[in-house]
Design a protein around this motif. Sequence first.
Motif, mmCIF file in Angstrom:
data_model
loop_
_atom_site.group_PDB
_atom_site.id
_atom_site.type_symbol
_atom_site.label_atom_id
_atom_site.label_comp_id
_atom_site.label_asym_id
_atom_site.label_seq_id
_atom_site.Cartn_x
_atom_site.Cartn_y
_atom_site.Cartn_z
ATOM 1 N N UNK A 85 74.617 57.563 76.682
ATOM 2 C CA UNK A 85 73.138 58.110 77.341
ATOM 3 C C UNK A 85 72.871 59.461 77.221
ATOM 4 N N UNK A 86 71.703 59.606 77.375
ATOM 5 C CA UNK A 86 71.308 61.077 77.598
ATOM 6 C C UNK A 86 70.637 60.802 79.304
ATOM 7 N N UNK A 87 71.587 61.546 79.964
ATOM 8 C CA UNK A 87 71.322 61.108 81.188
ATOM 9 C C UNK A 87 69.453 61.896 81.816
ATOM 10 N N UNK A 88 69.772 63.551 80.703
ATOM 11 C CA UNK A 88 68.220 64.102 81.125
ATOM 12 C C UNK A 88 66.945 62.771 81.277
ATOM 13 N N UNK A 91 66.190 60.330 83.176
ATOM 14 C CA UNK A 91 65.748 60.879 84.967
ATOM 15 C C UNK A 91 64.128 61.311 83.707
ATOM 16 N N UNK A 119 70.680 59.230 87.338
ATOM 17 C CA UNK A 119 69.930 60.573 86.787
ATOM 18 C C UNK A 119 69.772 61.740 88.220
#
Lengths: 332, 59
Positions: A85-88, A91, A119
């Motif tokens: 997953x794209x953690x930015x 968040x 996040x």
Amino acid sequence: MAIAVGRMCGAGLLKSSTASSLIQSSSYSTREWTRSRRILLGSLGVLAGGAGALLFALDQSVKASDLDLHSPKNPWSHSGPFSSLDHASIKRGYEVYKQVCAACHSMRFIAYRNLVGVSHTEEEAKAEAEEQMITDGPDELGNMFQRPGKLSDYFPSPYPNEEAARAANNGAFPLILATLYQLVMEVCNKSFTLSVGHIYRKAAFHPLEYLSASEDYIFALLTGYCDPPAGIVLREGQYYNPYFTGGAISMAQALFNEVIEYSDGTPASASQLAKDIATFLKWTAEPEHDDRKKMFIKSIGIFGFLIALTYYMKRMKWSTLKTRKIEFKPRK
Amino acid sequence: MALSSTLYNSIFKRTSTFALACVACAFFFERTFDLGVDTLFNKINEGKLWRDIKPSEEQ
């Protein structure tokens, strides 16, 4: 390879006795079966295959009959077999949830501590929790009281119960997002077993809808609001969304350009907001997502090795049979 | 043959040393394999992971 291994280990590894191989191979043969046994097993196989094909055909026909607009497939950065997953984005999605969706939807299976290391840092997650007032109690006088949240608290719900939520939303229930999304992904997800009873109750409302949707559906739903086509009459408090079953949804469009401001400065266009909240919901539904994909890489490594080993053993066991010579000597 | 016979005589012949060798190999294999997979995974997903967006310690 067999030669190299053979050289290293001596001939012992390579030798296999003829008798054991013959016994093993005869148990895979159907030649000795009786006629009736062959017919029985054959018709059983045909029956099972036919039943499977029938079920598949029925499932297809159900899909063909539904009249919803299907959500387009988007190239999510986490959709590859090895992609995390794209953690930015998670968040930012949390920021969208907190500032937009949390006004109506609860998410009571996610606690602030779950954000730590995903996040937010521990300090950031603590600060997020402390912003919320949580009802706790009863105290020694038997009264409930309010206190700032702690890391172990679950996300607070905007309404005390389902009835209050319905009353405030024109009779429609703003689903518990984690529950809904989990349903959207797969009917029962082990990480939220708590809510399984709840899911089945909700699934009775629009089963097709839930079972065929994904993060693509969330994205399409949130960005898909438009004017109703001629002939569609909406009741008071309903909006038109072609991706929603029936088209009339009780949730107003929630995402507009610049409706919130991201803490990391990303331009908050409506589609950016929808993408981030969809990623966040994907995470809430599958917190184990990244570990699972890492495990997939590991299993490829291990099973690749095991397959090579099995192939070698098969070659070795069969070598006596494959090198056999059968001679026909006609009688003089 | 020298290597394989010393290996056989010192490790594989006795069950005790053989079992010990299995445990030791499993330990080292697991450590290196996990490390390798983690490195690969971090490389594939560079820029998307928590370790990439985590505020640095000095702050």
